[in-house]
Design an enzyme around this catalytic site. Structure first.
Site, PDB file in Angstrom:
ATOM      1  N   SER A  38     -17.885  -6.922  13.159  1.00 52.68           N
ATOM      2  CA  SER A  38     -17.434  -5.528  13.184  1.00 52.68           C
ATOM      3  C   SER A  38     -17.850  -4.735  11.949  1.00 52.68           C
ATOM      4  CB  SER A  38     -15.914  -5.471  13.349  1.00 52.68           C
ATOM      5  OG  SER A  38     -15.270  -6.242  12.344  1.00 52.68           O
ATOM      6  N   HIS A 264     -12.005  -1.287   7.751  1.00 52.63           N
ATOM      7  CA  HIS A 264     -13.401  -1.410   8.152  1.00 52.63           C
ATOM      8  C   HIS A 264     -14.195  -0.219   7.606  1.00 52.63           C
ATOM      9  CE1 HIS A 264     -12.112  -4.586  10.859  1.00 52.63           C
ATOM     10  NE2 HIS A 264     -13.373  -4.830  11.151  1.00 52.63           N
TER      11      HIS A 264
END
Length: 289
Positions: A38, A264
């Site tokens: 990711s 993230h």
């Protein structure tokens, strides 16, 4: 008069050839494949791709930036959120997931491969959630360090052989490819933190930051052993972590301040990594990021 015009024309052509080579130069790489998890795919960063939607890939992730920056038309991004090293040669089922191994994108004529992998092998998201929960009762202590001790370093060490297998698998399938291992952007500052905005206890901030340095160090060592290039975004992201101001951060916190998945990279982070990788491939130093 004719002779003078000819000389001027030749000088103009020479100057254009010397100072504007990039305008007509053919791309060095023609067949680029992006592999990884990711931190590659870019979950929730607009625009999300549909191939498949369950992998949460963004058109603004760092491989897309690299492809555009280097003018590579034949670009395959098979990265997928949640991927582990085992998902390179095996199918990653569920959501996130996809029905084919990531290695299926590699061909004999693939000449550029980037890969970021290993974070999920050590249990990245579980570690963050566990440490965040423990911080609620001890925000100034180090309950996460007390819980994990040296076990996270052991996880990093255990992942090294798996990363080596991934790099060997890439070489077997695409023997002529330039392989670039890309590390992970800095998640936490070196010390202090910003509890409760990012709920990691003050004493656990340097502990977890050190685990990330160990992870990136391991990736660099495996890249070197395999003859691959290593690009480490950790080195350029001091002050761009989850505790930075919304307009400065490259990695979002538990509660994102821009469109990206919690803990993230956001679009700015992806752009920075893409530029760093492109600069490394072009053999130039990154400037102005």
């Amino acid at each position: 008069m004719t002779r003078r015009v000819t000389v001027v024309s030749l000088l103009t052509a020479l100057i254009a050839a010397l100072f504007v080579p990039s305008a007509t130069a053919a791309p060095k790489y023609r067949n680029y494949v992006s592999l990884g998890d990711s931190f590659v795919s870019g979950p929730f960063i607009p625009l999300q791709r549909l191939d498949p939607l369950s992998c949460f890939k963004s058109t603004q992730n760092y491989p897309s930036v690299v492809a555009r920056r280097l003018g590579i038309a034949n670009f395959t991004d098979i990265s997928c959120g949640g991927a582990q090293t085992k998902d390179m040669a095996g199918v990653q089922s569920g959501i996130p997931g996809q029905s084919v191994p990531q290695f299926s994108a590699l061909k004999a004529d693939t000449d550029l491969v980037t890969v970021s992998i290993g974070g999920n092998d050590i249990g990245f998201m579980d570690i963050i959630l566990t440490c965040a929960g423990k911080s609620l009762l001890d925000p100034n202590g180090a309950p996460c360090k007390a819980n994990y001790g040296d076990s996270l370093a052991a996880r990093v060490n255990a992942t090294a052989a798996k990363v080596a297998d991934v790099l060997n698998g890439i070489k077997q399938r695409s023997p002529n490819a330039k392989v670039v291992v890309v590390g992970y952007l800095r998640i936490l500052p070196p010390s202090g933190g910003c509890w409760p905005i990012v709920p990691i206890s003050k004493g656990d901030v340097p502990y977890l930051d050190n685990v990330q340095k160990q992870l990136n160090g391991m990736l660099g060592a495996q890249a070197h052993a395999a003859g691959a290039t290593f690009v480490n975004p950790y080195d350029i992201s001091l002050g761009r972590d989850t505790c930075a101001a919304p307009w400065d951060k490259w990695v979002e916190g538990i509660i994102p301040t821009s469109l990206a998945f919690p803990v993230h990279p956001n679009a700015n982070g992806m752009a920075a990594v893409g530029e760093q990788v492109a600069a490394a491939l072009a053999g130039t130093e990154l400037a102005g990021v």
